[in-house]
Design a protein around this motif. Structure first.
Motif, PDB file in Angstrom:
ATOM      1  N   ARG A 154      43.624  26.708  45.129  1.00 27.76           N
ATOM      2  CA  ARG A 154      42.649  27.152  44.123  1.00 27.76           C
ATOM      3  C   ARG A 154      41.283  27.283  44.777  1.00 27.76           C
ATOM      4  O   ARG A 154      40.862  26.426  45.551  1.00 27.76           O
ATOM      5  N   THR A 165      38.149  31.645  38.950  1.00 25.18           N
ATOM      6  CA  THR A 165      39.064  31.027  39.899  1.00 25.18           C
ATOM      7  C   THR A 165      40.047  32.061  40.450  1.00 25.18           C
ATOM      8  O   THR A 165      40.438  33.003  39.764  1.00 25.18           O
ATOM      9  N   GLU A 166      40.442  31.839  41.698  1.00 26.57           N
ATOM     10  CA  GLU A 166      41.465  32.652  42.336  1.00 26.57           C
ATOM     11  C   GLU A 166      42.390  31.734  43.123  1.00 26.57           C
ATOM     12  O   GLU A 166      42.154  30.521  43.227  1.00 26.57           O
ATOM     13  N   LEU A 167      43.437  32.313  43.705  1.00 26.04           N
ATOM     14  CA  LEU A 167      44.425  31.566  44.477  1.00 26.04           C
ATOM     15  C   LEU A 167      44.632  32.272  45.803  1.00 26.04           C
ATOM     16  O   LEU A 167      44.966  33.463  45.834  1.00 26.04           O
ATOM     17  N   ASP A 169      46.509  33.258  49.336  1.00 29.63           N
ATOM     18  CA  ASP A 169      47.927  33.506  49.582  1.00 29.63           C
ATOM     19  C   ASP A 169      48.489  32.506  50.597  1.00 29.63           C
ATOM     20  O   ASP A 169      47.809  31.547  50.991  1.00 29.63           O
ATOM     21  N   LEU A 174      42.394  36.040  50.808  1.00 29.96           N
ATOM     22  CA  LEU A 174      42.062  36.477  49.458  1.00 29.96           C
ATOM     23  C   LEU A 174      41.251  37.754  49.560  1.00 29.96           C
ATOM     24  O   LEU A 174      40.346  37.876  50.394  1.00 29.96           O
ATOM     25  N   VAL A 176      39.325  40.333  46.810  1.00 29.03           N
ATOM     26  CA  VAL A 176      38.987  40.491  45.399  1.00 29.03           C
ATOM     27  C   VAL A 176      37.779  41.407  45.268  1.00 29.03           C
ATOM     28  O   VAL A 176      36.901  41.431  46.138  1.00 29.03           O
ATOM     29  N   ASN A 263      42.278  34.001  37.888  1.00 33.58           N
ATOM     30  CA  ASN A 263      43.713  33.751  37.958  1.00 33.58           C
ATOM     31  C   ASN A 263      44.043  32.635  36.971  1.00 33.58           C
ATOM     32  O   ASN A 263      43.562  31.510  37.101  1.00 33.58           O
ATOM     33  N   ARG A 264      44.883  32.949  35.980  1.00 32.08           N
ATOM     34  CA  ARG A 264      45.223  31.980  34.940  1.00 32.08           C
ATOM     35  C   ARG A 264      46.207  30.914  35.403  1.00 32.08           C
ATOM     36  O   ARG A 264      46.381  29.905  34.739  1.00 32.08           O
ATOM     37  N   SER A 265      46.894  31.120  36.532  1.00 29.70           N
ATOM     38  CA  SER A 265      47.971  30.220  36.941  1.00 29.70           C
ATOM     39  C   SER A 265      47.480  28.934  37.594  1.00 29.70           C
ATOM     40  O   SER A 265      48.258  28.001  37.776  1.00 29.70           O
ATOM     41  N   PRO A 269      41.754  27.060  34.857  1.00 27.82           N
ATOM     42  CA  PRO A 269      41.328  28.415  35.220  1.00 27.82           C
ATOM     43  C   PRO A 269      39.952  28.751  34.654  1.00 27.82           C
ATOM     44  O   PRO A 269      39.583  28.312  33.562  1.00 27.82           O
ATOM     45  N   LEU A 271      37.778  32.234  33.830  1.00 35.48           N
ATOM     46  CA  LEU A 271      38.073  33.655  33.652  1.00 35.48           C
ATOM     47  C   LEU A 271      36.822  34.414  33.217  1.00 35.48           C
ATOM     48  O   LEU A 271      35.891  33.818  32.653  1.00 35.48           O
TER      49      LEU A 271
END
Length: 351
Positions: A154, A165-167, A169, A174, A176, A263-265, A269, A271
């Protein structure tokens, strides 16, 4: 899109700057879409019988390194001799390593199972995250992150009041795209433990665009709608997350676009949604009406939802406003609370 409206009365509380008030707002229902095993040592073979007539090998003394006499040749095997007799005639070679000086022996081989370890300064350099930034069409920041020691983690991205937030790889990468909110733009990536890396650039073309954003945290849920030049909900002129438009300019430049960030996961998160209209490029005059929908779900009903809004300004930091919404009870956990009039319209002069 189903535009049948379901009317009910709910209370919405807004914190706009320092002022607090309550009002009754109608809602409507719109469809939306383990360690490696140790090596096994083979059993030693029984020692062979000492061959007869074996000549010893002479080894040079340490005082004369490099002058090692060759072993004396044994008598050649006779024609018709057996293989065993031939083998017994070969002198037994003694190991030389013990007699060689350390300088000639070279470094000792690594112990079984031992692995090479990188120097601390080398490991730290490899783990140092790197970031770069460029500017795409539509005053969009293209942010790239390379963090090999933060793979699948995260990360919080911050820029001009936006935070989402992002994730990363599996390689810690990343990529974006973020609507620029300031001409002197800085984008910062923050990892666990407050480790950060930033990149900066300048976006002079931002003065051609008007931008409005709404952002929130966790299970809260909002949708930002931009109704361009009198458009109705669900029409082509209703720009929102499910009808985002395009950041690529066209010949008339009369359409804005929506950017969805976050990123909701991930855990907790963050947003955001950002609407952009090219006011400095538009040939059409009029206004863009901005509406925020607070989405009623089983996770949001019967409680307070919090958000922030941002509005770009050409010569100053984006203006931020806090938003608090009292959601209806959970007897009908679907639909929307429409928050009209919260954000001022975007006025477009045209040509």
């Amino acid at each position: 899109m189903n535009l049948v409206r379901k009317v009910s009365v709910v209370a919405a509380t807004f914190l706009i700057a320092a002022a607090t008030g309550q009002f009754m707002q109608s809602t409507f229902h719109r469809s939306q879409p383990a360690a490696a095993p140790a090596p096994v040592t083979p059993p030693l073979a029984a020692p062979a019988a000492k061959p007869a007539q074996t000549r010893p090998v002479q080894v040079a003394s340490l005082e004369q390194p490099g002058k090692l006499p060759l072993p004396l040749a044994s008598a050649p095997a006779r024609d018709g001799g057996s293989i065993d007799a031939l083998r017994s005639a070969i002198p037994a070679m003694q190991p030389l390593a013990g007699a060689l000086p350390a300088a000639l022996r070279g470094p000792a081989p690594p112990a079984p199972g031992a692995t090479a370890r990188a120097k601390p300064e080398t490991a730290a350099k490899v783990c140092l995250p790197r970031a770069s930034i460029s500017v795409d069409e539509g005053a969009i920041l293209h942010f790239r992150l390379d963090a090999p020691c933060h793979a699948a983690q995260r990360v919080v991205i911050r820029h001009g009041g936006l935070a989402f937030t992002e994730l990363t790889d599996a390689k810690g990468m990343l990529d974006v795209k973020i609507p620029a909110m300031q001409e002197d733009a800085r984008v910062t990536a923050m990892f666990a433990g407050n480790k950060t890396v930033s990149a900066t650039t300048t976006v002079p073309e931002l003065s051609l665009y008007d931008r409005v954003a709404v952002e929130w945290v966790g299970k809260d849920s909002f949708d930002l709608h931009a109704l361009e030049f009198g458009a109705a909900f669900g029409s082509a002129g209703d720009i929102w997350a499910q009808n985002p438009g395009s950041a690529t300019p066209n010949t008339t430049a009369v359409e804005g676009f929506m950017t969805v960030l976050g990123n909701r996961s991930v855990t907790l998160p963050m947003l955001a949604q950002v609407y952009t209209y090219p006011t400095g490029l538009s040939t059409e005059g009029g206004k863009v009406k901005l509406v925020i929908d607070a989405v009623i779900t089983p996770e949001t009903c019967g409680r307070e939802m919090l958000a922030e809004t941002l509005r770009t300004r050409r010569d100053a930091a984006p203006k931020k406003t806090d938003l608090s919404v009292a959601m209806p009870d959970c007897s009908h956990p679907d639909g929307y609370v429409q928050l009209a009039g919260l954000l001022p319209d975007i006025q477009v002069a045209g040509e």
